[in-house]
Design a protein around this motif. Structure first.
Motif, PDB file in Angstrom:
ATOM      1  N   GLN A 176       0.824  -1.193   0.000  1.00  0.00           N
ATOM      2  CA  GLN A 176       0.000   0.000   0.000  1.00  0.00           C
ATOM      3  C   GLN A 176       0.865   1.252   0.000  1.00  0.00           C
ATOM      4  O   GLN A 176       1.828   1.357   0.762  1.00  0.00           O
TER       5      GLN A 176
ATOM      6  N   LYS B 129       1.367   5.472   0.397  1.00  0.00           N
ATOM      7  CA  LYS B 129       1.028   6.406   1.474  1.00  0.00           C
ATOM      8  C   LYS B 129       0.216   7.567   0.907  1.00  0.00           C
ATOM      9  O   LYS B 129       0.570   8.140  -0.121  1.00  0.00           O
ATOM     10  N   LEU B 130      -0.882   7.887   1.581  1.00  0.00           N
ATOM     11  CA  LEU B 130      -1.730   9.011   1.201  1.00  0.00           C
ATOM     12  C   LEU B 130      -1.591  10.086   2.264  1.00  0.00           C
ATOM     13  O   LEU B 130      -1.991   9.891   3.415  1.00  0.00           O
ATOM     14  N   GLU B 131      -1.030  11.213   1.878  1.00  0.00           N
ATOM     15  CA  GLU B 131      -0.839  12.331   2.799  1.00  0.00           C
ATOM     16  C   GLU B 131      -1.897  13.388   2.516  1.00  0.00           C
ATOM     17  O   GLU B 131      -2.116  13.766   1.376  1.00  0.00           O
TER      18      GLU B 131
ATOM     19  N   TRP C 292      -4.492  16.088  -1.575  1.00  0.00           N
ATOM     20  CA  TRP C 292      -3.882  14.871  -1.049  1.00  0.00           C
ATOM     21  C   TRP C 292      -2.808  14.404  -2.026  1.00  0.00           C
ATOM     22  O   TRP C 292      -2.945  14.584  -3.237  1.00  0.00           O
TER      23      TRP C 292
ATOM     24  N   TYR D 198      -0.692  10.943  -3.031  1.00  0.00           N
ATOM     25  CA  TYR D 198      -0.472   9.500  -2.906  1.00  0.00           C
ATOM     26  C   TYR D 198       0.890   9.158  -3.496  1.00  0.00           C
ATOM     27  O   TYR D 198       1.193   9.511  -4.643  1.00  0.00           O
TER      28      TYR D 198
ATOM     29  N   THR E 246     -10.509  10.277  -3.181  1.00  0.00           N
ATOM     30  CA  THR E 246      -9.757   9.524  -2.175  1.00  0.00           C
ATOM     31  C   THR E 246     -10.646   8.878  -1.124  1.00  0.00           C
ATOM     32  O   THR E 246     -10.132   8.171  -0.246  1.00  0.00           O
TER      33      THR E 246
ATOM     34  N   PRO F 187      -6.624   5.744  -4.767  1.00  0.00           N
ATOM     35  CA  PRO F 187      -5.377   5.202  -4.200  1.00  0.00           C
ATOM     36  C   PRO F 187      -5.330   3.677  -4.181  1.00  0.00           C
ATOM     37  O   PRO F 187      -4.284   3.080  -4.469  1.00  0.00           O
ATOM     38  N   THR F 188      -6.450   3.022  -3.882  1.00  0.00           N
ATOM     39  CA  THR F 188      -6.476   1.560  -3.867  1.00  0.00           C
ATOM     40  C   THR F 188      -6.298   0.996  -5.270  1.00  0.00           C
ATOM     41  O   THR F 188      -5.580   0.005  -5.475  1.00  0.00           O
TER      42      THR F 188
ATOM     43  N   ASP G 110      -2.662   1.244  -6.069  1.00  0.00           N
ATOM     44  CA  ASP G 110      -1.927   0.170  -5.379  1.00  0.00           C
ATOM     45  C   ASP G 110      -1.938  -1.114  -6.195  1.00  0.00           C
ATOM     46  O   ASP G 110      -0.891  -1.728  -6.443  1.00  0.00           O
TER      47      ASP G 110
END
Length: 317
Positions: free
Chosen positions: A54, A56-58, A76, A78, A101, A110-111, A114
């Motif tokens: 996975q 990282k989502l900031e 955001w 990713y 997101t 994001p998924t 991944d």
């Protein structure tokens, strides 16, 4: 080939309609299927998978723009697990970042990233998810996944202001921490509804910066003049843009004003892009003005956009 039950052959057949048939469609926009209760479910590419690293989502982070004056917005970033600082990463910018997101929403980008990056079906890609601007100094927490008050001005307006905001402000801001490619073929931009026409406008205005567009239920309509895009596409020299368009036959139909009929305008965009020889594909589903269908086929959209990028491996069927 089908994508979640929608035939690409049917979609391409729509492009082959003779001119008189297309005119008949425009003359009788009220004769469309009744509002379907078609639902589109997310596939495994949009859900967490065992053994997949996975990223990282900031965020959310706040940004105050100088290009789009007197606005504040959230964004955001990713960063995939496979990112290496010494290698410039591809970029996906997506509008309406809170919805893009949302882990309980229908996009879950994001998924998706991944899963596809792990299988090398798309390149190592940094995601930048941006909300529209809110006028003033503060971004109210009550907005949630709703629409900030400057959305229509930013997303539906033609011209280069939003493109300048992305290129002159957001990419450099994210680039302070992440090594982003400057290759326009390695940059994609997407969105849903008004976010989709916004994404197209960025590539249209700056194809030397962005050459890949994902358009879901695009608002190529007369909100702030966007209905002119089919004619602009036909009248101008072809630009080096690759675009995947998704829409539904029940998308905001308008029998009285074709310029405000979302689906007719998407049909017109597809026809114009085909006429000019763009690297383009599309899928028309049965839904209305909803992210459901676009979310369901988003993994396929991304695979198509990046299908020939160096290092990408075709999916195993």
């Amino acid at each position: 080939m089908t994508i979640h039950g929608v035939s690409l052959g049917f979609a391409f057949a729509m492009l082959a309609l003779p001119a008189f048939a297309q005119e008949e469609i425009k003359k009788e926009p009220a004769k469309v299927p009744p509002l379907a209760k078609k639902t589109y479910k997310l596939g495994p590419d949009s859900l967490p998978q065992d053994g997949v690293p996975q990223g990282k989502l900031e965020g959310p982070l706040l940004f105050r723009s100088k290009v789009i004056e007197n606005t504040v917005r959230q964004y955001w970033v990713y960063v995939p697990a496979q990112y290496q600082a010494e290698t410039p990463a591809c970029v996906l910018v997506f509008q309406d970042g809170a919805r893009a997101t949302n882990p309980k929403g229908v996009l879950r980008i994001p998924t998706v990233l991944d899963n596809l990056i792990a299988r090398k079906e798309i390149p190592v890609t940094v995601g930048i998810f941006i909300t529209p601007g809110q006028k003033g100094d503060d971004f109210p927490a009550t907005i949630g996944t709703g629409n900030p008050n400057n959305r229509a001005v930013e997303y539906d307006s033609l011209g280069d202001k939003y493109a300048r905001f992305i290129i002159e402000e957001m990419l450099p801001e994210v680039g302070k921490k992440v090594n982003l490619t400057k290759d326009p073929a390695g940059r994609a931009i997407g969105g849903s509804s008004s976010g989709a026409i916004c994404a197209f406008t960025v590539a249209w205005e700056r194809p030397n910066e962005f050459r890949n567009v994902l358009s879901m239920i695009g608002s190529f309509t007369d909100i702030r003049g966007g209905h002119v895009y089919p004619d602009l596409v036909k009248k101008n020299e072809r630009k080096p843009i690759r675009i995947f368009l998704q829409d539904g036959v029940n998308d905001n139909r308008n029998a009285k004003n074709p310029n405000r009929d979302w689906h007719l305008q998407n049909i017109a965009m597809v026809a114009a892009l085909k006429e000019k020889g763009y690297d383009m594909t599309h899928v028309f589903g049965e839904g209305a003005h909803s992210d459901d269908h676009g979310g369901a086929i988003l993994p396929d959209m991304l695979r198509w956009i990046w299908r020939d990028y160096p290092g990408v491996v075709a999916p195993k069927n």
